[in-house]
Design a protein around this motif. Structure first.
Motif, PDB file in Angstrom:
ATOM      1  N   ASN A  16      39.586  30.693  48.300  1.00 39.47           N
ATOM      2  CA  ASN A  16      39.327  29.275  47.996  1.00 39.47           C
ATOM      3  C   ASN A  16      38.028  29.114  47.212  1.00 39.47           C
ATOM      4  O   ASN A  16      37.910  28.223  46.369  1.00 39.47           O
ATOM      5  CB  ASN A  16      39.250  28.468  49.291  1.00 39.47           C
ATOM      6  CG  ASN A  16      40.575  28.477  50.007  1.00 39.47           C
ATOM      7  OD1 ASN A  16      41.612  28.273  49.389  1.00 39.47           O
ATOM      8  ND2 ASN A  16      40.549  28.754  51.296  1.00 39.47           N
ATOM      9  N   ALA A  17      37.069  29.974  47.527  1.00 37.17           N
ATOM     10  CA  ALA A  17      35.807  29.921  46.784  1.00 37.17           C
ATOM     11  C   ALA A  17      36.045  30.294  45.316  1.00 37.17           C
ATOM     12  O   ALA A  17      35.386  29.767  44.413  1.00 37.17           O
ATOM     13  CB  ALA A  17      34.785  30.851  47.428  1.00 37.17           C
ATOM     14  N   GLY A 205      41.327  39.876  45.009  1.00 34.16           N
ATOM     15  CA  GLY A 205      41.280  39.388  46.379  1.00 34.16           C
ATOM     16  C   GLY A 205      42.039  40.377  47.246  1.00 34.16           C
ATOM     17  O   GLY A 205      43.253  40.522  47.124  1.00 34.16           O
ATOM     18  N   SER A 206      41.323  41.090  48.081  1.00 30.59           N
ATOM     19  CA  SER A 206      41.960  42.076  48.961  1.00 30.59           C
ATOM     20  C   SER A 206      40.994  42.452  50.074  1.00 30.59           C
ATOM     21  O   SER A 206      39.847  42.823  49.793  1.00 30.59           O
ATOM     22  CB  SER A 206      42.326  43.337  48.166  1.00 30.59           C
ATOM     23  OG  SER A 206      42.590  44.411  49.048  1.00 30.59           O
ATOM     24  N   ILE A 207      41.431  42.370  51.310  1.00 30.00           N
ATOM     25  CA  ILE A 207      40.502  42.702  52.399  1.00 30.00           C
ATOM     26  C   ILE A 207      40.267  44.212  52.492  1.00 30.00           C
ATOM     27  O   ILE A 207      39.326  44.660  53.123  1.00 30.00           O
ATOM     28  CB  ILE A 207      40.979  42.168  53.771  1.00 30.00           C
ATOM     29  CG1 ILE A 207      42.221  42.905  54.258  1.00 30.00           C
ATOM     30  CG2 ILE A 207      41.204  40.669  53.737  1.00 30.00           C
ATOM     31  CD1 ILE A 207      42.398  42.795  55.768  1.00 30.00           C
ATOM     32  N   ASP A 208      41.167  44.994  51.866  1.00 28.72           N
ATOM     33  CA  ASP A 208      41.083  46.453  52.036  1.00 28.72           C
ATOM     34  C   ASP A 208      39.987  47.119  51.196  1.00 28.72           C
ATOM     35  O   ASP A 208      39.692  48.286  51.394  1.00 28.72           O
ATOM     36  CB  ASP A 208      42.423  47.093  51.660  1.00 28.72           C
ATOM     37  CG  ASP A 208      43.543  46.681  52.608  1.00 28.72           C
ATOM     38  OD1 ASP A 208      43.238  46.059  53.639  1.00 28.72           O
ATOM     39  OD2 ASP A 208      44.711  46.985  52.310  1.00 28.72           O
ATOM     40  N   ASN A 209      39.433  46.379  50.245  1.00 30.69           N
ATOM     41  CA  ASN A 209      38.502  46.953  49.256  1.00 30.69           C
ATOM     42  C   ASN A 209      39.117  48.193  48.608  1.00 30.69           C
ATOM     43  O   ASN A 209      38.504  49.265  48.545  1.00 30.69           O
ATOM     44  CB  ASN A 209      37.150  47.309  49.889  1.00 30.69           C
ATOM     45  CG  ASN A 209      36.056  47.413  48.829  1.00 30.69           C
ATOM     46  OD1 ASN A 209      36.186  46.862  47.735  1.00 30.69           O
ATOM     47  ND2 ASN A 209      34.998  48.139  49.126  1.00 30.69           N
ATOM     48  N   LEU A 355      30.165  36.137  46.121  1.00 32.40           N
ATOM     49  CA  LEU A 355      30.884  37.006  45.176  1.00 32.40           C
ATOM     50  C   LEU A 355      31.958  36.234  44.392  1.00 32.40           C
ATOM     51  O   LEU A 355      31.988  36.292  43.155  1.00 32.40           O
ATOM     52  CB  LEU A 355      31.489  38.199  45.935  1.00 32.40           C
ATOM     53  CG  LEU A 355      32.202  39.257  45.101  1.00 32.40           C
ATOM     54  CD1 LEU A 355      31.223  39.975  44.172  1.00 32.40           C
ATOM     55  CD2 LEU A 355      32.909  40.290  45.992  1.00 32.40           C
ATOM     56  N   PRO A 356      32.847  35.485  45.067  1.00 36.44           N
ATOM     57  CA  PRO A 356      33.851  34.731  44.301  1.00 36.44           C
ATOM     58  C   PRO A 356      33.236  33.673  43.391  1.00 36.44           C
ATOM     59  O   PRO A 356      33.783  33.399  42.326  1.00 36.44           O
ATOM     60  CB  PRO A 356      34.691  34.042  45.376  1.00 36.44           C
ATOM     61  CG  PRO A 356      34.262  34.546  46.680  1.00 36.44           C
ATOM     62  CD  PRO A 356      33.031  35.358  46.524  1.00 36.44           C
TER      63      PRO A 356
END
Ligand code: F6P
Length: 423
Positions: A16-17, A205-209, A355-356
């Protein structure tokens, strides 16, 4: 420039950011801004009410909750998409702020106020989906038509490697799609020449990096923080009972979350997809290590298993099996905790707002500066600097890691993650 943004694939904190930053930076730099609901699926559905209603029955993704909330036409709009006094209101499409129906509308013009406060919201308020239709050329043709109909000539995609590949395919196919739409008489020659090219930029956008050529992906810091807090909570109960806990964390091909959570939470043993245990028996290796820790007085044991962890033969290492090994061989009273989607949802931490925001601004600049000969860019961060890298190079390197793992070439996989890595 008429600029649209969509979020695609698995959601992550900070999306969203990104939307907020792109919309605000876009407007400040003189663009018209749009959001596309439900990822690529929304691009395909566009703003034709009939199409939206018809496809709800045969929806490739479950959108039933969306029709329910749109029908109510109440404050509870789709995914709480709130509209203030932005451009949408000026279109006269809403009754008054916060009560407009978005039924059958997937590509929505938004103004500055529509994204107010979005930096602090979890998930993605504009929705995401894994669209099957966009994977077909017919779907992409419809998507191109819907964009041209609204006059949109630039697209920001926030998602993982699959979503970014989709973006690049769309861009490279674009001239052919425009030609076909003109040949079918769906757009005029004037529109075809006005929309001869599409500008695209990707944000990860990914939580896994798990994306190469960038140090950090949007959502990864929040997920790490979430795991870290969970370990803190588990540590106290584990210590009280002198128990062992096996924690499964997300990460299909990437052990970043598992590794950093292990370091920040004081884990005893960690299983990663890119670097399976080196000894013939990981069971022995793990038990010896934990036995040593117990011998020096540790009252609790924490083992972290990334969801994609395997042994050197690619046999999955499952948390339940690890628990059995700890129970049977070391006599430890052991429990399993699978953190699951608690890692993905919820409010973004501060860095997943910073970051976003920085990357969203850079994405708008990249689009404004893009020429037809440039490759599509992905916005990343390297050594604390926001950077642009050729999107398909980053995707190819990311895929190379997974391919190296599948080929059991773990050294190669690690060398893609860290060029200076030595066994
Ligand atoms: O975003 C990547 C990821 O978090 C993986 O680690 C996990 O396997 C996957 O998403 C699960 O996604 P979903 O539940 O949406 O299929």
């Amino acid at each position: 420039m008429k600029l649209a943004i969509l979020t695609s694939g698995g959601d992550s904190a900070g999306m969203n950011a990104v939307v907020r930053a792109v919309v605000k930076a876009g407007i400040l730099k003189g663009c018209e801004t749009w959001v596309v609901r439900e990822g690529y699926e929304g691009l395909v559905r566009g703003n034709t009410e009939a199409l939206a209603e018809q496809s709800l029955d045969e929806a490739p993704v479950d959108l039933s909750d969306i029709s329910a909330s749109t029908d109510r036409n109440s404050n509870n709009l789709i995914h709480n998409l709130r509209f203030g006094d932005g451009d949408l209101l000026k279109d006269g499409t809403g009754d008054h702020p916060g009560t407009r129906s978005l039924k059958g509308r997937y590509i929505v013009r938004v103004g500055f106020d529509d994204v107010r406060g979005w930096f602090a919201e979890g998930g993605t308020l504009i929705g995401t989906a894994r669209s099957k239709t966009f994977r077909t050329q017919e779907g992409r043709l419809q998507a191109a038509y819907n964009m041209i109909k609204e006059g949109i000539d630039a697209l920001v995609v926030c998602g993982g490697d699959g979503s970014l590949t989709g973006a690049d395919v769309f861009r490279s196919e674009w001239p052919k799609l425009v030609e076909a739409l003109h040949a079918e008489g769906r757009i005029t020659a004037e529109k075809a020449s006005l929309h001869a090219h599409l500008k695209i930029v990707g944000l990860v956008g990914s939580i896994d990096n798990d994306m190469s050529m960038t140090d950090l992906t949007i959502g990864a810091p929040t997920a790490l923080h979430r795991i870290c807090e969970a370990i803190d909570n588990i540590n106290s109960t584990a210590s009280s009972h002198s128990r062992a806990f096996v924690l499964e964390v997300m990460g299909r091909h990437c052990g970043w979350l598992a590794l950093l959570a292990g370091v920040s939470g004081g884990a005893d043993f960690i299983f990663l997809p890119e670097r399976p245990p080196t000894s013939d028996s990981w069971e022995n290796e793990m038990c010896e290590c934990i036995h040593r820790h117990r011998e020096v007085g540790k009252r609790k044991t924490i083992v972290i298993v990334a969801e994609g962890a395997t042994d050197r033969d690619l046999k999955p290492i499952k948390a339940e099996y690890v628990k059995d090994v700890l129970t049977d061989r070391l006599g430890l009273d052991t429990r399993v905790t699978t953190l699951g989607h608690t890692q993905r949802g919820g409010r973004p931490c501060a860095y997943d707002r910073v970051l976003p925001t920085m990357q969203g601004i850079e994405a708008v600049d990249a689009l404004l500066e893009a020429t037809h000969n440039d490759p599509s860019y992905m916005i990343g961060i390297q050594e604390n600097k926001i950077i642009r890298v050729p999107l398909m190079e980053a995707v190819a390197m990311t895929r190379a890691v997974s391919e190296a793992i599948e080929a059991k070439d773990f050294e190669k996989a690690m060398s893609y993650r860290d060029p200076e890595f030595k066994e």
